[in-house]
Write a protein that holds these residues in place. Structure first.
Motif, PDB file in Angstrom:
ATOM      1  N   LEU A 659       0.660  -1.125  -0.124  1.00  0.00           N
ATOM      2  CA  LEU A 659       0.199  -0.238   0.096  1.00  0.00           C
ATOM      3  C   LEU A 659       0.643   1.349   0.378  1.00  0.00           C
ATOM      4  O   LEU A 659       1.992   1.367   0.672  1.00  0.00           O
ATOM      5  CB  LEU A 659      -0.655  -0.172   0.916  1.00  0.00           C
ATOM      6  N   ASP A 660       0.401   2.128  -0.859  1.00  0.00           N
ATOM      7  CA  ASP A 660       1.679   3.725  -0.461  1.00  0.00           C
ATOM      8  C   ASP A 660       0.345   4.296  -0.515  1.00  0.00           C
ATOM      9  O   ASP A 660      -0.491   4.433   0.365  1.00  0.00           O
ATOM     10  CB  ASP A 660       1.593   3.893  -2.510  1.00  0.00           C
ATOM     11  N   ALA A 661       0.137   5.943   0.049  1.00  0.00           N
ATOM     12  CA  ALA A 661      -0.044   7.230   0.394  1.00  0.00           C
ATOM     13  C   ALA A 661      -1.734   7.109  -0.292  1.00  0.00           C
ATOM     14  O   ALA A 661      -2.494   7.825   0.689  1.00  0.00           O
ATOM     15  CB  ALA A 661       0.525   8.380   0.122  1.00  0.00           C
ATOM     16  N   THR A 662      -2.325   6.684  -1.488  1.00  0.00           N
ATOM     17  CA  THR A 662      -2.856   6.475  -2.491  1.00  0.00           C
ATOM     18  C   THR A 662      -4.455   5.809  -1.343  1.00  0.00           C
ATOM     19  O   THR A 662      -5.202   6.091  -1.763  1.00  0.00           O
ATOM     20  CB  THR A 662      -3.302   6.590  -3.571  1.00  0.00           C
ATOM     21  N   ASN A 663      -3.576   4.650  -0.761  1.00  0.00           N
ATOM     22  CA  ASN A 663      -4.838   3.346  -0.656  1.00  0.00           C
ATOM     23  C   ASN A 663      -4.463   3.215   1.095  1.00  0.00           C
ATOM     24  O   ASN A 663      -4.859   1.776   1.351  1.00  0.00           O
ATOM     25  CB  ASN A 663      -4.879   3.102  -1.512  1.00  0.00           C
ATOM     26  N   ASP A 664      -3.428   3.715   1.196  1.00  0.00           N
ATOM     27  CA  ASP A 664      -2.915   2.665   3.110  1.00  0.00           C
ATOM     28  C   ASP A 664      -4.615   2.910   3.874  1.00  0.00           C
ATOM     29  O   ASP A 664      -5.189   3.995   3.487  1.00  0.00           O
ATOM     30  CB  ASP A 664      -1.533   3.175   3.503  1.00  0.00           C
ATOM     31  N   PHE A 665      -4.262   2.012   4.625  1.00  0.00           N
ATOM     32  CA  PHE A 665      -6.036   1.959   5.390  1.00  0.00           C
ATOM     33  C   PHE A 665      -5.689   1.130   6.351  1.00  0.00           C
ATOM     34  O   PHE A 665      -5.158   0.353   6.936  1.00  0.00           O
ATOM     35  CB  PHE A 665      -6.919   1.629   4.884  1.00  0.00           C
ATOM     36  N   SER A 666      -6.349   1.208   7.977  1.00  0.00           N
ATOM     37  CA  SER A 666      -6.563   0.051   8.446  1.00  0.00           C
ATOM     38  C   SER A 666      -7.575   0.014   9.160  1.00  0.00           C
ATOM     39  O   SER A 666      -9.183   0.567   8.890  1.00  0.00           O
ATOM     40  CB  SER A 666      -6.099   1.025   9.520  1.00  0.00           C
ATOM     41  N   SER A 667      -8.314  -1.174   9.577  1.00  0.00           N
ATOM     42  CA  SER A 667      -9.426  -2.165  10.092  1.00  0.00           C
ATOM     43  C   SER A 667     -10.377  -2.328   9.161  1.00  0.00           C
ATOM     44  O   SER A 667     -11.494  -1.124   9.636  1.00  0.00           O
ATOM     45  CB  SER A 667      -9.323  -0.927  11.374  1.00  0.00           C
ATOM     46  N   PRO A 668     -10.452  -3.337   8.183  1.00  0.00           N
ATOM     47  CA  PRO A 668     -11.472  -3.020   7.519  1.00  0.00           C
ATOM     48  C   PRO A 668     -13.260  -3.524   8.302  1.00  0.00           C
ATOM     49  O   PRO A 668     -12.651  -3.886   8.727  1.00  0.00           O
ATOM     50  CB  PRO A 668     -10.791  -3.362   5.786  1.00  0.00           C
ATOM     51  N   ASP A 669     -13.838  -2.159   7.467  1.00  0.00           N
ATOM     52  CA  ASP A 669     -15.567  -3.365   8.148  1.00  0.00           C
ATOM     53  C   ASP A 669     -16.344  -3.490   7.026  1.00  0.00           C
ATOM     54  O   ASP A 669     -16.319  -4.278   7.113  1.00  0.00           O
ATOM     55  CB  ASP A 669     -15.702  -1.845   9.271  1.00  0.00           C
ATOM     56  N   GLY A 670     -17.144  -2.118   6.670  1.00  0.00           N
ATOM     57  CA  GLY A 670     -18.008  -2.460   5.832  1.00  0.00           C
ATOM     58  C   GLY A 670     -17.418  -3.360   4.165  1.00  0.00           C
ATOM     59  O   GLY A 670     -16.548  -2.578   3.922  1.00  0.00           O
ATOM     60  N   LEU A 671     -18.305  -3.973   3.811  1.00  0.00           N
ATOM     61  CA  LEU A 671     -17.625  -4.312   2.875  1.00  0.00           C
ATOM     62  C   LEU A 671     -19.526  -4.125   1.238  1.00  0.00           C
ATOM     63  O   LEU A 671     -19.771  -4.842   1.477  1.00  0.00           O
ATOM     64  CB  LEU A 671     -17.403  -5.273   2.285  1.00  0.00           C
ATOM     65  N   ASN A 672     -18.564  -4.323   0.120  1.00  0.00           N
ATOM     66  CA  ASN A 672     -20.349  -4.044  -0.815  1.00  0.00           C
ATOM     67  C   ASN A 672     -19.989  -4.202  -2.311  1.00  0.00           C
ATOM     68  O   ASN A 672     -18.645  -3.368  -2.948  1.00  0.00           O
ATOM     69  CB  ASN A 672     -21.042  -3.575  -0.675  1.00  0.00           C
ATOM     70  N   PHE A 673     -19.806  -5.482  -3.159  1.00  0.00           N
ATOM     71  CA  PHE A 673     -19.879  -4.746  -4.231  1.00  0.00           C
ATOM     72  C   PHE A 673     -20.955  -4.605  -5.230  1.00  0.00           C
ATOM     73  O   PHE A 673     -22.103  -4.538  -4.901  1.00  0.00           O
ATOM     74  CB  PHE A 673     -19.866  -7.080  -5.245  1.00  0.00           C
TER      75      PHE A 673
END
Length: 818
Positions: A659-673
């Motif tokens: 991951l880089d500055a455009t897409n780094d994240f923490s603690s995924p929760d909600g999810l939907n296609f």
């Protein structure tokens, strides 16, 4: 970033066949040294203009040629990708008057042309799996009926992300990409009946049974016809939003925060807090490009912890459900802590009861001696152990001595039997609840065949005629399990249009087999059936002896323990790829994961400052593919699609997804296609990922990302090293999906102290609905730490925050994110 395409019909058609004629080709005429006037009078003015210039008529003759055809201008070909807006423009000139101009499609996947009888027509590029040409014809007709045409080609490539990533920030607004707009649709306290007053937002408001609840969570769009209450699954302009209200920001609901008088909560405060939980069903519509909700919508309703419900399936009528209120174990009362969701193709919503146990008062020192050893084991396993209950509702002394709506939250065994108290009330929660949004008189049904746990969500498999559908469910707590329910009934497409929707739910949801997942180190896995009498699920099981199938379903966690299921890093939302059927599961984090207890499916334990503890702070997203791509399969393959991490964390062992500055994240929760009704849900579907984070909030507020994942096992096996504090590194092999690169981007950043949770679109994909939950959750009435949504357009100091639903649209009208 601009990603719409304009094709100008500037008369460079590049194809002599545009002007239908039996005459010589242009090259033949040039070789024969025809004059301009000869060419025009021969009826090939279109082709001649492409070569000879734009002033052909004036240069040819000083008089009007009544027999001259219009001159049209058609531009060169253009390239776009699925889901994006394409604009076709044309111009025509004539010595007389142009009476009509139009665009028609000649070839390629069919599209709907908007303003086709004008000089500028638009369409949304269709979904394609490979580069595909579309040809369009522009026709101009003059006052004597003479027509000239020109053609151009638009090449459409497969869908891809089409926005510039939003920067991480700690603003008190919802930030979206350039080229997008965000507006507020539905907020805590908004009235949903015509007789309910506007919300004051000062803590004095009441009647939340007719207002929007707090902590909006999962949501789903159910289409409505242009008028009335008729279901219309294809509608993208009018529909019902069904959304959960998981919890409350308690201090802001009252004038000066919550109070207690002589150890008891005031009844009015407790009632308000209860009514803020549950669900909303609210009518929304788009008029002239502006979205709003209908305060007096005929189908508007709130479902709260006080709404009558009923039990359905194997546990219905069981002694485990009996209380003084429900002596037959059939009637229920309300739903609480509703988090994620699911849907059915027959038009119902599946809402899921998550962290319900903490609402009940059961001081263990006093109550355990009244219970059997088996009961104590079950109560401890489900954490029904609070001495007070989350909000102290059990302490209320009601004005009506006969009322039990507060007493029910005390689940101590104080009476002569279960029929004299509420010792079993907790067993009435932890279920999947089916709701018919189109019938406000229908009582919600608790579907007990799907098991009892901290249900985060309940997302269905793709529905295939003749195949039994499955429903995938995470149990939201650290070291809990992933479950799958397989219906006993094969899917019949005719059931999707039944008017008796809850009866169809009975057909598919009341009988079947519940399974729990075991993930193996070699990338395979098994679905272990929770069936009484098989394996360890017997009366001889220890520490919990199961009495029957009702006992297994009511205590699914204990059954998972007995079967040896894989303990996961806090399993939350599930989502199913609408093309491949692959199942995705967010594993938000795990504070108890250490290098000594990792496994292939939960492989990381690391130090992430400023925390001083080694754990999985940032979470990951695991995915699986059923054997034979069948929802009925009993085995699967798996890998880890994405690892949450700050881009500054070590790449070899922590930031495994690059991951880089455009897409780094923490603690995924909600999810939907994305829905399969638009380009974002076809070929390589769009995946929305939302965060519920406390590990990265020193850098950024919670966020939502857009992704376009590849298939399971598109990466490689990797061995990482987890290093305990002051100890030697421990090797752990895992399966790492292909790095997402630019196919994962940050689309939204929320306001201060808010969670981003719940996302769905209209069927055309042009409008996105997102819930922003608990802004300012760390504050109170004397220290307001967010002013959102009032702060969305301008600073609003002193205004209390409100959970709210936002609407996001692309300014050019294309599919969101593409």
């Amino acid at each position: 970033m601009t990603n719409s395409t304009t094709v100008t019909f500037g008369y460079d058609d590049g194809d002599i066949d545009t002007n239908r004629t039996a005459g010589d080709s242009l090259n033949d005429m040039i070789s024969h040294r025809y004059s301009r006037r000869d060419a025009l009078r021969g009826g090939v003015s279109a082709a001649a203009f492409a070569v000879l210039g734009g002033s052909v008529l004036a240069a040819c003759d000083g008089g009007n040629f009544s027999d001259a055809f219009p001159v049209v201008m058609a531009g060169s070909s253009g390239t776009t990708s699925s889901g994006r807006i394409v604009t076709l423009t044309g111009t025509a000139t004539d010595n007389g008057t142009i009476i009509s101009q139009s665009f028609t499609q000649v070839s390629g996947p069919p599209v709907s042309l908007v303003n086709a009888t004008s000089t500028a027509a638009t369409f949304i590029a269709p979904s394609v799996s490979a580069s595909t040409p579309l040809v369009f014809r522009y026709t101009a007709v003059d006052s004597v009926g003479q027509a000239t045409t020109a053609e151009t080609m638009v090449t459409v490539n497969p869908a891809t992300l089409g926005f510039t990533a939003v920067a991480k920030n700690r603003l008190d607004t919802v930030s979206v990409p350039a080229g997008y707009s965000v507006s507020i649709l539905y907020r805590l306290g908004d009235p949903i009946s015509s007789s309910t007053a506007a919300y004051k937002n000062d803590g004095s408001d009441t009647d939340f049974a007719n207002r929007a609840g707090d902590h909006g969570d999962a949501l789903y769009w159910f289409g409505l016809a242009a008028s009335g209450s008729t279901r219309d699954d294809s509608s993208s302009t009018r529909g019902l939003l069904v959304m959960n209200h998981e919890n409350i920001n308690q201090p802001y609901l009252h004038v000066a925060g919550a109070t207690t008088v002589a150890g008891a909560r005031p009844e009015a405060e407790a009632l308000k807090e209860m009514e803020c939980h549950g669900l909303s069903v609210v009518e929304v519509s788009n008029s002239g490009g502006a979205w709003s909700y209908a305060q007096g919508g005929a189908l508007n309703r709130r479902i709260t912890p006080l709404t009558p419900t009923m039990f359905s399936g194997p546990v219905r009528g069981s002694a485990l459900l009996q209380t003084v209120f429900s002596p037959t174990g059939v009637a229920g009362r309300g739903t609480v802590n509703n988090c994620a969701n699911g849907y059915t193709p027959w038009g119902t919503d599946l809402t899921c009861e998550e962290n319900w146990a903490g609402y009940f008062r059961r001081p263990t020192a006093a109550d355990n001696p009244r219970r059997t050893a088996k009961e104590v084991t079950a109560l401890a396993r489900y954490a029904v152990t609070s001495a007070t209950g989350n909000f102290g509702w059990a302490t209320v002394v009601p004005a009506d001595p006969a009322s039990t709506i507060y007493r029910r939250w005390d689940v101590q065994a104080t009476g002569a039997s279960a029929l004299a108290d509420f010792r079993n009330e907790h067993n009435q929660f932890g279920w999947v609840v089916e709701i018919d949004p189109y019938d406000k008189t229908a009582a919600p049904r608790k579907r007990t065949a799907l098991g009892r746990m901290n249900h985060e969500g309940c997302w269905p498999s793709n529905f295939v005629a003749g195949r039994k559908p499955a429903f995938y469910m995470g149990d939201d707590a650290v070291n809990e399990y992933l479950y799958k329910f397989v219906s006993a009934t094969a899917w019949s497409a005719a059931d999707a249009s039944s008017a008796n929707r809850l009866a169809i739910g009975d057909k598919y949801l009341d009988s079947g087999t519940l399974h729990v997942a075991k993930f193996n180190a070699d990338g395979t896995g098994q679905w272990l059936p929770l069936t009484f009498g098989t394996g360890p699920l017997t009366v001889g099981s220890a520490p919990y002896p199961f009495a029957d199938q009702v006992d297994v379903l009511t205590h699914a966690r204990l059954a998972g323990d007995a079967l040896g299921a894989t303990k996961m890093d806090r399993p939350e939302w599930t989502a199913v790829n609408p093309v491949s059927g692959e199942v995705y599961l967010t594993l938000t984090n795990n504070s108890t994961r250490t290098p000594a207890n990792t496994d292939a499916a939960n492989p990381r334990a690391y130090l992430d400052p400023p925390s001083s503890s080694v754990s999985n702070r940032n979470g990951h997203i695991i995915r699986l593919r059923e054997t034979g791509d069948s929802s009925e399969a009993t085995s699967f393959a798996w890998d880890i699609y994405l690892f949450g991490a700050g881009s500054d964390l070590e790449a070899n062992n922590i930031n495994l997804s690059g991951l880089d500055a455009t897409n780094d994240f923490s603690s995924p929760d909600g999810l939907n296609f994305g829905r399969s009704s638009h380009a974002g849900g076809l070929v390589t579907p769009l995946l929305w990922i939302q965060t519920d984070d406390s590990a990265y909030t020193d850098v950024t507020n919670c966020m939502m990302l857009a992704a376009m994942p590849g298939p399971v096992n598109d990466g490689a096996v990797k061995t990482i090293t987890n290093t305990p504090t002051g100890g030697a590194g421990v090797a752990q092999a895992t399966r790492v999906g292909k790095a997402p690169g630019t196919l994962l981007r940050r689309f939204l950043v929320g306001p201060l102290e808010a969670e981003i949770t719940g996302v769905d679109s209209t069927p055309d994909g042009k409008t996105l609905f997102v819930n922003i939950q608990h802004p300012g959750e760390l504050g109170n009435t004397t220290n307001i730490t967010s002013n959102w949504p009032a702060s969305q357009t301008a600073p609003a100091p002193g205004v209390r925050p409100r959970s709210a639903t936002v609407v996001i649209t692309k300014n050019d009208g294309g599919v969101v994110a593409l």
